[in-house]
Design a protein around this motif. Structure first.
Motif, PDB file in Angstrom:
ATOM      1  N   SER A   1       4.984  -3.352  -3.549  1.00 43.46           N
ATOM      2  CA  SER A   1       5.509  -2.734  -2.320  1.00 43.46           C
ATOM      3  C   SER A   1       4.464  -1.762  -1.793  1.00 43.46           C
ATOM      4  O   SER A   1       3.820  -1.053  -2.571  1.00 43.46           O
ATOM      5  N   VAL A   2       4.313  -1.748  -0.473  1.00 44.82           N
ATOM      6  CA  VAL A   2       3.344  -0.874   0.196  1.00 44.82           C
ATOM      7  C   VAL A   2       4.025  -0.242   1.397  1.00 44.82           C
ATOM      8  O   VAL A   2       4.637  -0.948   2.214  1.00 44.82           O
TER       9      VAL A   2
ATOM     10  N   ALA B   1      -0.083  -5.645   4.936  1.00 43.99           N
ATOM     11  CA  ALA B   1      -0.271  -7.069   4.651  1.00 43.99           C
ATOM     12  C   ALA B   1      -1.564  -7.298   3.872  1.00 43.99           C
ATOM     13  O   ALA B   1      -1.593  -8.089   2.911  1.00 43.99           O
ATOM     14  N   HIS B   2      -2.622  -6.602   4.256  1.00 45.20           N
ATOM     15  CA  HIS B   2      -3.909  -6.777   3.564  1.00 45.20           C
ATOM     16  C   HIS B   2      -3.820  -6.317   2.101  1.00 45.20           C
ATOM     17  O   HIS B   2      -4.358  -6.973   1.201  1.00 45.20           O
ATOM     18  N   LEU B   3      -3.151  -5.208   1.876  1.00 45.53           N
ATOM     19  CA  LEU B   3      -3.021  -4.695   0.514  1.00 45.53           C
ATOM     20  C   LEU B   3      -2.183  -5.618  -0.356  1.00 45.53           C
ATOM     21  O   LEU B   3      -2.516  -5.875  -1.520  1.00 45.53           O
ATOM     22  N   LYS B   4      -1.070  -6.104   0.187  1.00 49.81           N
ATOM     23  CA  LYS B   4      -0.215  -7.007  -0.580  1.00 49.81           C
ATOM     24  C   LYS B   4      -0.974  -8.279  -0.950  1.00 49.81           C
ATOM     25  O   LYS B   4      -0.892  -8.776  -2.083  1.00 49.81           O
ATOM     26  N   ALA B   5      -1.740  -8.827  -0.012  1.00 51.67           N
ATOM     27  CA  ALA B   5      -2.516 -10.044  -0.290  1.00 51.67           C
ATOM     28  C   ALA B   5      -3.577  -9.775  -1.352  1.00 51.67           C
ATOM     29  O   ALA B   5      -3.789 -10.596  -2.272  1.00 51.67           O
ATOM     30  N   TYR B   6      -4.235  -8.627  -1.244  1.00 49.32           N
ATOM     31  CA  TYR B   6      -5.270  -8.253  -2.216  1.00 49.32           C
ATOM     32  C   TYR B   6      -4.687  -8.106  -3.621  1.00 49.32           C
ATOM     33  O   TYR B   6      -5.247  -8.637  -4.596  1.00 49.32           O
ATOM     34  N   LEU B   7      -3.558  -7.413  -3.729  1.00 50.68           N
ATOM     35  CA  LEU B   7      -2.967  -7.165  -5.045  1.00 50.68           C
ATOM     36  C   LEU B   7      -2.348  -8.430  -5.635  1.00 50.68           C
ATOM     37  O   LEU B   7      -2.397  -8.646  -6.856  1.00 50.68           O
TER      38      LEU B   7
ATOM     39  N   ALA C   1       1.942   4.671  -0.064  1.00 50.66           N
ATOM     40  CA  ALA C   1       2.520   4.648  -1.411  1.00 50.66           C
ATOM     41  C   ALA C   1       2.599   3.194  -1.853  1.00 50.66           C
ATOM     42  O   ALA C   1       3.201   2.358  -1.157  1.00 50.66           O
ATOM     43  N   VAL C   2       1.989   2.903  -2.992  1.00 45.74           N
ATOM     44  CA  VAL C   2       1.917   1.526  -3.479  1.00 45.74           C
ATOM     45  C   VAL C   2       2.580   1.454  -4.847  1.00 45.74           C
ATOM     46  O   VAL C   2       2.354   2.309  -5.710  1.00 45.74           O
ATOM     47  N   ARG C   3       3.370   0.420  -5.024  1.00 42.10           N
ATOM     48  CA  ARG C   3       4.068   0.234  -6.300  1.00 42.10           C
ATOM     49  C   ARG C   3       3.904  -1.223  -6.746  1.00 42.10           C
ATOM     50  O   ARG C   3       3.882  -2.140  -5.926  1.00 42.10           O
ATOM     51  N   ALA C   4       3.793  -1.421  -8.055  1.00 37.71           N
ATOM     52  CA  ALA C   4       3.759  -2.764  -8.636  1.00 37.71           C
ATOM     53  C   ALA C   4       4.285  -2.673 -10.062  1.00 37.71           C
ATOM     54  O   ALA C   4       4.553  -1.579 -10.576  1.00 37.71           O
ATOM     55  N   ALA C   5       4.417  -3.820 -10.720  1.00 39.30           N
ATOM     56  CA  ALA C   5       5.032  -3.851 -12.040  1.00 39.30           C
ATOM     57  C   ALA C   5       4.189  -3.151 -13.093  1.00 39.30           C
ATOM     58  O   ALA C   5       4.711  -2.536 -14.018  1.00 39.30           O
TER      59      ALA C   5
ATOM     60  N   THR D   1       4.611   5.918  -8.163  1.00 43.07           N
ATOM     61  CA  THR D   1       3.792   5.124  -7.266  1.00 43.07           C
ATOM     62  C   THR D   1       2.327   5.556  -7.364  1.00 43.07           C
ATOM     63  O   THR D   1       1.996   6.523  -8.047  1.00 43.07           O
ATOM     64  N   ALA D   2       1.482   4.830  -6.659  1.00 48.42           N
ATOM     65  CA  ALA D   2       0.101   5.245  -6.463  1.00 48.42           C
ATOM     66  C   ALA D   2      -0.059   5.649  -5.005  1.00 48.42           C
ATOM     67  O   ALA D   2       0.462   4.972  -4.103  1.00 48.42           O
ATOM     68  N   HIS D   3      -0.725   6.777  -4.763  1.00 45.18           N
ATOM     69  CA  HIS D   3      -1.050   7.170  -3.398  1.00 45.18           C
ATOM     70  C   HIS D   3      -2.467   6.712  -3.096  1.00 45.18           C
ATOM     71  O   HIS D   3      -3.419   7.139  -3.738  1.00 45.18           O
TER      72      HIS D   3
END
Length: 310
Positions: free
Chosen positions: A285-286, A270-276, A228-232, A256-258
């Motif tokens: 948040s991931v 960590a990889h997703l947060k860095a990418y986004l 589950a990924v969330r951002a502004a 969120t996005a699944h």
């Protein structure tokens, strides 16, 4: 013997194939769900089982009776609640119930025990015309009328569509009570949270069965690592996640996005947060999450769309 059995049922309306080679069984006393969006074929299947529509191909039995040769016998043992409110809107609550009892050559008093818990909620409105009831009360009245002849099988076509959340919850509680009395129930719904309340479900799309299984088995069968990924900013978040090199699929899921990954990644968060972050996203948040029935449905749907039509 199954309470309901469909074998290679197909039905077309002109050039539109509504149902294609559907085969499934429902066991006696089971609460079975037909799950899928509008146009999946749910209503067509109900009309075939209720003997209101003839299939183009295949066979179907209800309570051991063939839907073509023994349709009169089926109508005596089935209670059918169509998707649209179909009772007489100019008749009162009490008059509707008495009318449907008379149609089946019974009386409200004879089978009152079966509908008592539901009907008692309608008693304050018994002299009100059905057309003036709220959505939740119309739903309860329709269920009472479908039960008044003490059927072996209930066919409920999207009974909670358009009603409030509290009425939906009350309705499913009523279904649980009816199941305890030995009534077989087949219910359709587009709501995945309601699918989890069934003992088994058939996931339908474009008139075909994607899978039949228990809700737990459907959740456990999901094969991909899921986050589950969330951002502004939601819209650009979805676009960037779909472009993520390791992504298998991504779609909106509430707030969120699944995101599912094609391969396990021990450092995925960590990889997703860095990418986004590199894409300009803030408040990212991931978190890993267990799959829901909706996740499984979406995955089966993706596979179905990529497979050739037979």
């Amino acid at each position: 013997m199954p309470a309901v059995e469909l074998t290679n049922i197909s039905k077309a309306y002109g050039a539109t194939q509504a149902v294609r080679n559907v085969s499934l069984t429902v066991e006696p006393g089971e609460l079975f769900g037909l799950i899928g969006p509008d146009g999946a074929g749910k209503t067509t299947l109900f009309r075939i089982l209720a003997t209101l529509l003839l299939a183009d191909a295949g066979t179907a039995t209800v309570a051991k009776h063939d839907v073509v040769r023994e349709f009169r016998a089926i109508r005596n043992v089935v209670g059918y609640m169509p998707g649209r409110f179909s009772l007489y809107q100019d008749l009162t609550v009490q008059e509707n119930l008495e009318f449907f009892a008379a149609v089946f050559r019974t009386t409200v008093r004879e089978n009152y025990e079966l509908v008592r818990d539901i009907y008692e909620q309608l008693v304050p409105f018994k002299d009100r015309r059905a057309g003036a009831l709220s959505g939740g009360m119309k739903q309860k009245l329709a269920l009472c009328c479908a039960l008044i002849h003490k059927p072996e099988l209930l066919l409920l076509d999207e009974p909670t569509t358009g009603v409030d959340a509290v009425s939906r919850q009350e309705f499913w509680h009523m279904l649980s009570t009816l199941k305890e009395r030995g009534i077989t129930i087949v219910v359709s719904t587009p709501y995945m949270d309601e699918a989890a309340l069934c003992e088994r479900v058939a996931l339908l799309q474009t008139g075909q069965v994607l899978r039949v299984d228990t809700p737990a088995a459907l959740r456990e069968s999901y094969p991909w690592p899921l986050y589950a990924v969330r951002a502004a900013r939601m819209h650009p978040l979805l676009q960037d996640l779909r472009a993520y090199p390791a992504a298998h699929s991504c779609y909106a899921f509430g707030e969120t996005a699944h995101l599912s990954l094609a391969q396990p990644d021990a450092a995925a968060e960590a990889h997703l947060k860095a990418y986004l972050t590199a894409k300009g996203h803030h408040d990212v948040s991931v978190a890993p999450v267990p799959a829901t029935i909706e996740d499984t449905f979406m995955d089966l749907l993706q596979t179905h769309h990529s497979a050739p039509v037979s």
